[in-house]
Scaffold this motif. Structure first.
Motif, PDB file in Angstrom:
ATOM      1  N   TRP A 149      39.347  43.058  55.763  1.00 67.11           N
ATOM      2  CA  TRP A 149      37.981  43.260  55.145  1.00 67.11           C
ATOM      3  C   TRP A 149      37.545  41.837  55.049  1.00 67.11           C
ATOM      4  CZ3 TRP A 149      35.685  40.666  51.261  1.00 67.11           C
ATOM      5  CH2 TRP A 149      34.527  41.072  50.640  1.00 67.11           C
ATOM      6  N   ALA A 150      38.506  40.735  54.769  1.00 65.54           N
ATOM      7  CA  ALA A 150      38.008  39.285  54.817  1.00 65.54           C
ATOM      8  C   ALA A 150      37.393  38.933  56.003  1.00 65.54           C
ATOM      9  CB  ALA A 150      39.083  38.464  54.359  1.00 65.54           C
ATOM     10  N   ALA A 155      32.617  37.388  59.127  1.00 70.01           N
ATOM     11  CA  ALA A 155      31.559  37.688  60.226  1.00 70.01           C
ATOM     12  C   ALA A 155      30.039  38.205  59.671  1.00 70.01           C
ATOM     13  CB  ALA A 155      32.208  38.726  61.129  1.00 70.01           C
ATOM     14  N   TYR A 156      30.047  39.013  58.760  1.00 71.80           N
ATOM     15  CA  TYR A 156      28.956  39.299  58.344  1.00 71.80           C
ATOM     16  C   TYR A 156      28.057  38.069  57.554  1.00 71.80           C
ATOM     17  CZ  TYR A 156      25.651  42.073  55.566  1.00 71.80           C
ATOM     18  OH  TYR A 156      24.411  42.432  54.788  1.00 71.80           O
ATOM     19  N   LEU A 157      28.734  37.321  56.830  1.00 74.46           N
ATOM     20  CA  LEU A 157      28.163  36.376  56.097  1.00 74.46           C
ATOM     21  C   LEU A 157      27.678  35.394  57.083  1.00 74.46           C
ATOM     22  CD1 LEU A 157      30.319  35.588  53.295  1.00 74.46           C
ATOM     23  CD2 LEU A 157      28.119  36.781  53.083  1.00 74.46           C
ATOM     24  N   LYS A 158      28.407  35.091  58.259  1.00 77.18           N
ATOM     25  CA  LYS A 158      27.780  34.276  59.205  1.00 77.18           C
ATOM     26  C   LYS A 158      26.550  34.664  59.974  1.00 77.18           C
ATOM     27  CE  LYS A 158      29.573  31.683  63.504  1.00 77.18           C
ATOM     28  NZ  LYS A 158      30.727  31.387  64.407  1.00 77.18           N
ATOM     29  N   ALA A 159      26.459  35.904  60.395  1.00 74.57           N
ATOM     30  CA  ALA A 159      25.508  36.611  61.058  1.00 74.57           C
ATOM     31  C   ALA A 159      24.135  36.787  59.940  1.00 74.57           C
ATOM     32  CB  ALA A 159      25.798  37.708  61.444  1.00 74.57           C
ATOM     33  N   ASN A 160      24.486  36.864  58.520  1.00 72.91           N
ATOM     34  CA  ASN A 160      23.496  37.268  57.867  1.00 72.91           C
ATOM     35  C   ASN A 160      23.705  36.314  56.639  1.00 72.91           C
ATOM     36  OD1 ASN A 160      22.749  39.831  58.895  1.00 72.91           O
ATOM     37  ND2 ASN A 160      24.809  40.285  58.727  1.00 72.91           N
ATOM     38  N   PRO A 161      23.495  35.030  56.413  1.00 73.44           N
ATOM     39  CA  PRO A 161      23.595  34.410  55.398  1.00 73.44           C
ATOM     40  C   PRO A 161      22.904  34.391  54.187  1.00 73.44           C
ATOM     41  CG  PRO A 161      22.654  32.933  57.113  1.00 73.44           C
ATOM     42  CD  PRO A 161      23.039  34.459  57.802  1.00 73.44           C
ATOM     43  N   LYS A 164      21.276  39.870  50.427  1.00 71.63           N
ATOM     44  CA  LYS A 164      21.664  40.244  49.358  1.00 71.63           C
ATOM     45  C   LYS A 164      23.082  40.325  48.901  1.00 71.63           C
ATOM     46  CE  LYS A 164      20.531  45.180  49.433  1.00 71.63           C
ATOM     47  NZ  LYS A 164      19.474  46.277  49.105  1.00 71.63           N
ATOM     48  N   PHE A 165      23.870  40.813  49.706  1.00 71.00           N
ATOM     49  CA  PHE A 165      25.097  40.955  49.673  1.00 71.00           C
ATOM     50  C   PHE A 165      26.160  39.640  49.814  1.00 71.00           C
ATOM     51  CE2 PHE A 165      23.738  44.891  51.508  1.00 71.00           C
ATOM     52  CZ  PHE A 165      24.138  45.866  50.610  1.00 71.00           C
ATOM     53  N   ALA A 166      25.522  38.645  50.138  1.00 73.27           N
ATOM     54  CA  ALA A 166      26.116  37.359  50.165  1.00 73.27           C
ATOM     55  C   ALA A 166      27.153  37.025  48.958  1.00 73.27           C
ATOM     56  CB  ALA A 166      25.221  36.200  50.691  1.00 73.27           C
ATOM     57  N   PRO A 167      26.286  36.827  47.945  1.00 70.40           N
ATOM     58  CA  PRO A 167      27.051  36.193  46.771  1.00 70.40           C
ATOM     59  C   PRO A 167      28.144  37.095  46.329  1.00 70.40           C
ATOM     60  CG  PRO A 167      24.793  36.302  46.101  1.00 70.40           C
ATOM     61  CD  PRO A 167      24.789  36.880  47.584  1.00 70.40           C
ATOM     62  N   MET A 168      28.120  38.516  46.221  1.00 65.73           N
ATOM     63  CA  MET A 168      29.148  39.291  46.127  1.00 65.73           C
ATOM     64  C   MET A 168      30.334  39.228  46.920  1.00 65.73           C
ATOM     65  SD  MET A 168      29.312  43.667  46.439  1.00 65.73           S
ATOM     66  CE  MET A 168      27.562  43.700  45.736  1.00 65.73           C
ATOM     67  N   PHE A 169      29.875  39.188  48.243  1.00 68.29           N
ATOM     68  CA  PHE A 169      31.110  38.990  49.544  1.00 68.29           C
ATOM     69  C   PHE A 169      31.802  37.507  49.220  1.00 68.29           C
ATOM     70  CE2 PHE A 169      28.952  42.004  52.475  1.00 68.29           C
ATOM     71  CZ  PHE A 169      29.244  43.095  51.576  1.00 68.29           C
ATOM     72  N   THR A 177      41.489  35.050  48.238  1.00 62.46           N
ATOM     73  CA  THR A 177      42.293  33.749  48.488  1.00 62.46           C
ATOM     74  C   THR A 177      43.337  33.453  47.307  1.00 62.46           C
ATOM     75  OG1 THR A 177      40.418  32.803  49.970  1.00 62.46           O
ATOM     76  CG2 THR A 177      41.781  31.167  48.886  1.00 62.46           C
ATOM     77  N   ALA A 178      42.484  33.785  46.022  1.00 61.13           N
ATOM     78  CA  ALA A 178      43.213  33.294  44.690  1.00 61.13           C
ATOM     79  C   ALA A 178      44.414  34.435  44.534  1.00 61.13           C
ATOM     80  CB  ALA A 178      42.172  33.436  43.534  1.00 61.13           C
TER      81      ALA A 178
END
Length: 319
Positions: A149-150, A155-161, A164-169, A177-178
């Motif tokens: 998933w990570a 990859a999604y965030l890189k293509a769609n910075p 609206k899902f960016a903050p959640m992801f 990571t934590a």
């Protein structure tokens, strides 16, 4: 020549008029779809009970389905149908909530949008985002699920910075990571509860323990509490324990709520709210967060909400 021009103009007008009326009919029909969407997203009155919420939602869904069907019949090739399809994707869980089990799955709805040649790039990006959102619910159930998933989320965030899902992801990636390695060894958790009890998770070996990150001010946490109490009352005699991690800042309100609801289990409280020492250590960024620890002290689920009783019974039966 003039007669020929007039003839051509008349022919063009004859062709255009039906289309103008068709477009107007589609626009009017789409307004009804939008109104039905709004009634579900922003109801004029708030339900006073779960039963009332179910009935309101059933009515809203029925109105939406009728409006969407009418629009589809009037304008079967109108690109706005993908907005309606995406709305169906957004409310797929609502259909589960009211018992509409025969509705198309969220993944099927998303794939229809992704495979549509006339769906916009933004709509397709949103559909991909929703697929990632839905995958979060089942990360515990698939080996290597968090890692996969990570990778896809990055990859999604890189293509769609700007998605609206960016903050959640981004928050979920920080949480992953934590929590890296948390399932590789027994969970170490010690504290003095708000009622003075000394809690040491290592001394609860042989028990199945829910670590419940919650707060009195959290609506979903309070709504989930009847299910937690039910599981505790049924399974505590068989070896089920609960440890609460309160993200409250008002100790008096916490103590009053715990007493009123009959919550017999210990509560961690440091009054720091979202900066709570324990929740911060483990990257908790949304509540309720319900972790399940097995008899060996290992974290076996970080998403026990909605399936608590089933999971507890499973791990109580395990050796």
């Amino acid at each position: 020549m003039q007669a020929r021009i007039l003839t051509l103009l008349a022919a063009a007008y004859a062709l255009a008029v039906p289309q103008i009326f068709a477009d107007a009919a589609a626009d009017e029909s789409w307004k009804k779809v939008e109104a039905a969407m709004k009634s579900i997203k922003q109801p004029e009155t708030r339900p006073k009970s779960r039963e009332e919420a179910v009935e309101m939602l059933k009515k809203g869904l029925a109105e939406y389905d009728a409006a969407a069907k009418a629009f589809s019949e009037k304008a079967p090739t109108d690109a706005r149908r993908w907005e309606a399809k995406y709305f169906e994707l957004e409310i797929s869980r609502a259909r589960d909530f009211v018992g509409q089990k025969d509705a198309p799955s969220a993944d099927k709805l998303a794939d229809e949008i992704l495979n549509a040649p006339d769906a916009s790039a933004e709509m397709k990006a949103n559909a991909t985002g929703m697929k990632l959102v839905n995958r979060v619910q089942n990360l515990d159930e698939s080996p290597g699920g968090e890692t996969a998933w990570a990778k896809d989320a990055e990859a999604y965030l890189k293509a769609n910075p700007q998605s609206k899902f960016a903050p959640m992801f981004e928050q979920k990636l920080k949480s992953i990571t934590a929590l890296a390695g948390i399932k590789d060894k027994p969970l170490d958790l010690k504290f003095t509860a708000v009622d003075g009890r000394e809690i040491d998770l290592s001394k609860m070996r042989g028990k199945v323990v829910l670590i419940d990150f919650w707060a009195v001010w959290c609506g979903p946490c309070v709504a989930e509490m009847p299910n937690v109490l039910k599981a505790y009352e049924k399974l505590h005699p068989k070896g089920f324990e609960i440890v609460g991690i309160s993200l409250d800042q008002d100790k008096a309100k916490l103590e009053a709520f715990v007493k009123d609801k009959g919550m017999a289990w210990p509560q961690y409280f440091d009054g720091k709210g979202w900066k709570n020492d324990i929740s911060t250590k483990y990257g908790i960024n949304s509540i309720p967060a319900m972790w399940l620890v097995d008899k060996k002290g290992m974290v076996v689920s970080t998403n026990a909400r909605g399936k608590l009783e089933e999971l507890v019974e499973k791990y109580l039966a395990a050796e």
